[in-house]
Write a protein that holds these residues in place. Structure first.
Motif, PDB file in Angstrom:
ATOM      1  N   LEU A 247     -47.457   8.663  43.658  1.00 19.57           N
ATOM      2  CA  LEU A 247     -48.826   8.985  43.231  1.00 19.57           C
ATOM      3  C   LEU A 247     -48.814   9.852  41.974  1.00 19.57           C
ATOM      4  N   ALA A 248     -47.878  10.782  41.902  1.00 19.22           N
ATOM      5  CA  ALA A 248     -47.804  11.657  40.727  1.00 19.22           C
ATOM      6  C   ALA A 248     -47.371  10.892  39.484  1.00 19.22           C
ATOM      7  N   ALA A 249     -46.787   9.695  39.664  1.00 17.98           N
ATOM      8  CA  ALA A 249     -46.295   8.909  38.523  1.00 17.98           C
ATOM      9  C   ALA A 249     -47.377   8.018  37.918  1.00 17.98           C
ATOM     10  N   TRP A 250     -48.580   8.031  38.466  1.00 18.73           N
ATOM     11  CA  TRP A 250     -49.626   7.141  37.949  1.00 18.73           C
ATOM     12  C   TRP A 250     -49.962   7.441  36.497  1.00 18.73           C
ATOM     13  N   LEU A 251     -49.983   8.720  36.133  1.00 17.57           N
ATOM     14  CA  LEU A 251     -50.277   9.062  34.733  1.00 17.57           C
ATOM     15  C   LEU A 251     -49.176   8.543  33.817  1.00 17.57           C
ATOM     16  N   LEU A 252     -47.928   8.681  34.241  1.00 17.34           N
ATOM     17  CA  LEU A 252     -46.798   8.154  33.476  1.00 17.34           C
ATOM     18  C   LEU A 252     -46.912   6.644  33.308  1.00 17.34           C
ATOM     19  N   VAL A 253     -47.217   5.935  34.389  1.00 10.77           N
ATOM     20  CA  VAL A 253     -47.354   4.473  34.326  1.00 10.77           C
ATOM     21  C   VAL A 253     -48.494   4.082  33.382  1.00 10.77           C
ATOM     22  N   ALA A 254     -49.619   4.797  33.472  1.00 14.64           N
ATOM     23  CA  ALA A 254     -50.779   4.454  32.639  1.00 14.64           C
ATOM     24  C   ALA A 254     -50.466   4.642  31.154  1.00 14.64           C
ATOM     25  N   VAL A 255     -49.817   5.734  30.809  1.00 19.17           N
ATOM     26  CA  VAL A 255     -49.491   6.007  29.402  1.00 19.17           C
ATOM     27  C   VAL A 255     -48.525   4.957  28.860  1.00 19.17           C
ATOM     28  N   GLN A 256     -47.472   4.681  29.637  1.00 18.22           N
ATOM     29  CA  GLN A 256     -46.458   3.727  29.168  1.00 18.22           C
ATOM     30  C   GLN A 256     -47.019   2.311  29.083  1.00 18.22           C
ATOM     31  N   LEU A 257     -47.843   1.915  30.063  1.00 18.60           N
ATOM     32  CA  LEU A 257     -48.396   0.558  30.045  1.00 18.60           C
ATOM     33  C   LEU A 257     -49.376   0.391  28.887  1.00 18.60           C
ATOM     34  N   TRP A 258     -50.180   1.414  28.618  1.00 20.41           N
ATOM     35  CA  TRP A 258     -51.132   1.349  27.518  1.00 20.41           C
ATOM     36  C   TRP A 258     -50.391   1.121  26.196  1.00 20.41           C
TER      37      TRP A 258
ATOM     38  N   GLN B 209     -42.526  14.375  33.404  1.00 17.51           N
ATOM     39  CA  GLN B 209     -41.971  15.417  34.275  1.00 17.51           C
ATOM     40  C   GLN B 209     -42.832  15.651  35.508  1.00 17.51           C
ATOM     41  N   ILE B 210     -44.055  15.165  35.490  1.00 13.86           N
ATOM     42  CA  ILE B 210     -44.968  15.402  36.617  1.00 13.86           C
ATOM     43  C   ILE B 210     -44.384  14.895  37.947  1.00 13.86           C
ATOM     44  N   PRO B 211     -43.764  13.691  37.999  1.00 11.87           N
ATOM     45  CA  PRO B 211     -43.229  13.244  39.299  1.00 11.87           C
ATOM     46  C   PRO B 211     -42.180  14.189  39.885  1.00 11.87           C
ATOM     47  N   VAL B 212     -41.276  14.713  39.032  1.00 14.14           N
ATOM     48  CA  VAL B 212     -40.208  15.572  39.554  1.00 14.14           C
ATOM     49  C   VAL B 212     -40.760  16.903  40.039  1.00 14.14           C
TER      50      VAL B 212
ATOM     51  N   LEU C  26     -52.812  16.112  38.809  1.00 19.34           N
ATOM     52  CA  LEU C  26     -52.785  15.647  37.426  1.00 19.34           C
ATOM     53  C   LEU C  26     -52.287  14.204  37.333  1.00 19.34           C
ATOM     54  N   GLY C  27     -51.221  13.920  38.082  1.00 15.07           N
ATOM     55  CA  GLY C  27     -50.652  12.573  38.024  1.00 15.07           C
ATOM     56  C   GLY C  27     -51.577  11.521  38.591  1.00 15.07           C
ATOM     57  N   GLY C  28     -52.195  11.806  39.729  1.00 18.50           N
ATOM     58  CA  GLY C  28     -53.049  10.815  40.370  1.00 18.50           C
ATOM     59  C   GLY C  28     -54.388  10.636  39.673  1.00 18.50           C
ATOM     60  N   ILE C  29     -55.126  11.738  39.539  1.00 20.51           N
ATOM     61  CA  ILE C  29     -56.451  11.642  38.906  1.00 20.51           C
ATOM     62  C   ILE C  29     -56.320  11.342  37.412  1.00 20.51           C
ATOM     63  N   GLY C  30     -55.355  12.004  36.757  1.00 16.24           N
ATOM     64  CA  GLY C  30     -55.130  11.726  35.336  1.00 16.24           C
ATOM     65  C   GLY C  30     -54.768  10.273  35.104  1.00 16.24           C
ATOM     66  N   GLY C  31     -53.969   9.713  36.011  1.00 16.59           N
ATOM     67  CA  GLY C  31     -53.599   8.305  35.888  1.00 16.59           C
ATOM     68  C   GLY C  31     -54.811   7.395  35.985  1.00 16.59           C
ATOM     69  N   CYS C  32     -55.703   7.670  36.936  1.00 16.51           N
ATOM     70  CA  CYS C  32     -56.918   6.843  37.081  1.00 16.51           C
ATOM     71  C   CYS C  32     -57.772   6.909  35.811  1.00 16.51           C
ATOM     72  N   ILE C  33     -57.881   8.108  35.239  1.00 13.59           N
ATOM     73  CA  ILE C  33     -58.704   8.263  34.022  1.00 13.59           C
ATOM     74  C   ILE C  33     -58.084   7.493  32.858  1.00 13.59           C
ATOM     75  N   VAL C  34     -56.762   7.613  32.695  1.00 15.50           N
ATOM     76  CA  VAL C  34     -56.098   6.919  31.584  1.00 15.50           C
ATOM     77  C   VAL C  34     -56.124   5.410  31.801  1.00 15.50           C
ATOM     78  N   PHE C  35     -55.984   4.954  33.042  1.00 19.25           N
ATOM     79  CA  PHE C  35     -56.100   3.515  33.323  1.00 19.25           C
ATOM     80  C   PHE C  35     -57.483   3.004  32.917  1.00 19.25           C
ATOM     81  N   ALA C  36     -58.532   3.773  33.261  1.00 12.96           N
ATOM     82  CA  ALA C  36     -59.895   3.358  32.913  1.00 12.96           C
ATOM     83  C   ALA C  36     -60.075   3.317  31.396  1.00 12.96           C
ATOM     84  N   ALA C  37     -59.546   4.325  30.696  1.00 13.72           N
ATOM     85  CA  ALA C  37     -59.638   4.345  29.229  1.00 13.72           C
ATOM     86  C   ALA C  37     -58.870   3.179  28.619  1.00 13.72           C
ATOM     87  N   MET C  38     -57.729   2.845  29.213  1.00 16.90           N
ATOM     88  CA  MET C  38     -56.923   1.718  28.724  1.00 16.90           C
ATOM     89  C   MET C  38     -57.696   0.402  28.860  1.00 16.90           C
TER      90      MET C  38
END
Length: 250
Positions: free
Chosen positions: A160-171, A208-211, A227-239
């Motif tokens: 769950l904490a890696a969602w922000l990382l996934v969103a940034v890299q996928l974008w 670094q958020i997942p670790v 940060l990872g979970g909610i931030g990831g959802c926000i970045v996914f929506a922006a993407m």
């Protein structure tokens, strides 16, 4: 005259999942957890006495969160995006009678699904190799009772904490046709996450958020999860919003 059936997201998701068959992304999803399991096995075999289950499971999760997860996400997102960048199929896909965001949301869902599957595979392989090492060399058989539920919960929080990382890299991977921007950002982010582990800014660094789920400070771990979970959802929506508005991706 019959009306056309409305486009369904499930159809886009099924097509995206079908593309993963025999792909390098699927191979990567199997190899990355396997490498950690191989390391854990040979690390146990070089000892002369038993290692507690808790320590071995924690080490496996730490290697995953620290290095293999961010590097795997970097490569995975680049490979998934390249299935369209390589043959230049974006123009065809975006001309289909379905909302454009379906295309990108389906890719995001597939990447998240693969990362979740990799986490589960890591858990299964780690438990298997610990048992195998104890069977081949009884002196190193793991001591204590394995807290499997706690181990799975830790891997779940890391996911769950890696969602922000996934969103940034996928974008980045979907935005640029070249591998270079996505790989440069992913390698650079992982490098700074490794060399600046204790830096305060690390609490906000996607790589670094997942670790931080392994931090001894519960507040830091909870902040990372939020940060990872909610931030990831926000970045996914922006993407989805930004990529759906673009007319040309290559």
């Amino acid at each position: 005259m019959p009306h056309a059936a409305p486009a369904r997201f499930a159809t886009a998701l099924a097509v995206e999942a079908y593309k993963l068959r025999r792909s390098l992304a699927l191979l990567l999803a199997a190899v990355a957890p396997l490498l950690i399991a191989v390391f854990v096995f040979f690390n146990l075999m070089r000892f002369e006495k038993a290692t507690p289950w808790t320590m071995t499971l924690y080490s496996s999760a730490a290697i995953w969160a620290f290095f293999m997860l961010p590097m795997s996400v970097t490569a995975l997102t680049a490979l998934v995006a390249h299935t369209e960048h390589g043959p230049r199929t974006w123009d065809h896909l975006r001309a289909l009678p379905l909302p454009r965001w379906h295309l990108y949301a389906a890719k995001a869902a597939c990447v998240l699904g693969l990362v979740a599957a990799m986490s589960l595979l890591l858990a299964m392989l780690t438990i298997f190799v610990v048992e195998l090492a104890g069977w081949l060399k009884p002196a190193v058989a793991a001591g204590g009772t394995p807290d499997i539920a706690g181990y799975l919960a830790l891997l779940g929080r890391i996911f769950l904490a890696a969602w922000l990382l996934v969103a940034v890299q996928l974008w980045i991977a979907l935005r640029y046709a070249s591998f270079v921007p996505a790989l440069a950002v992913g390698i650079g982010g992982t490098f700074f996450a490794v060399v600046a582990t204790t830096a305060k800014i690390g609490a906000f660094l996607p790589w670094q958020i997942p670790v931080n789920q392994l931090a001894t400070d519960p507040a830091r771990a909870q902040l990372a999860l939020t940060l990872g979970g909610i931030g990831g959802c926000i970045v996914f929506a922006a993407m989805l919003w930004q990529l759906s508005r673009r007319e040309v991706l290559d």
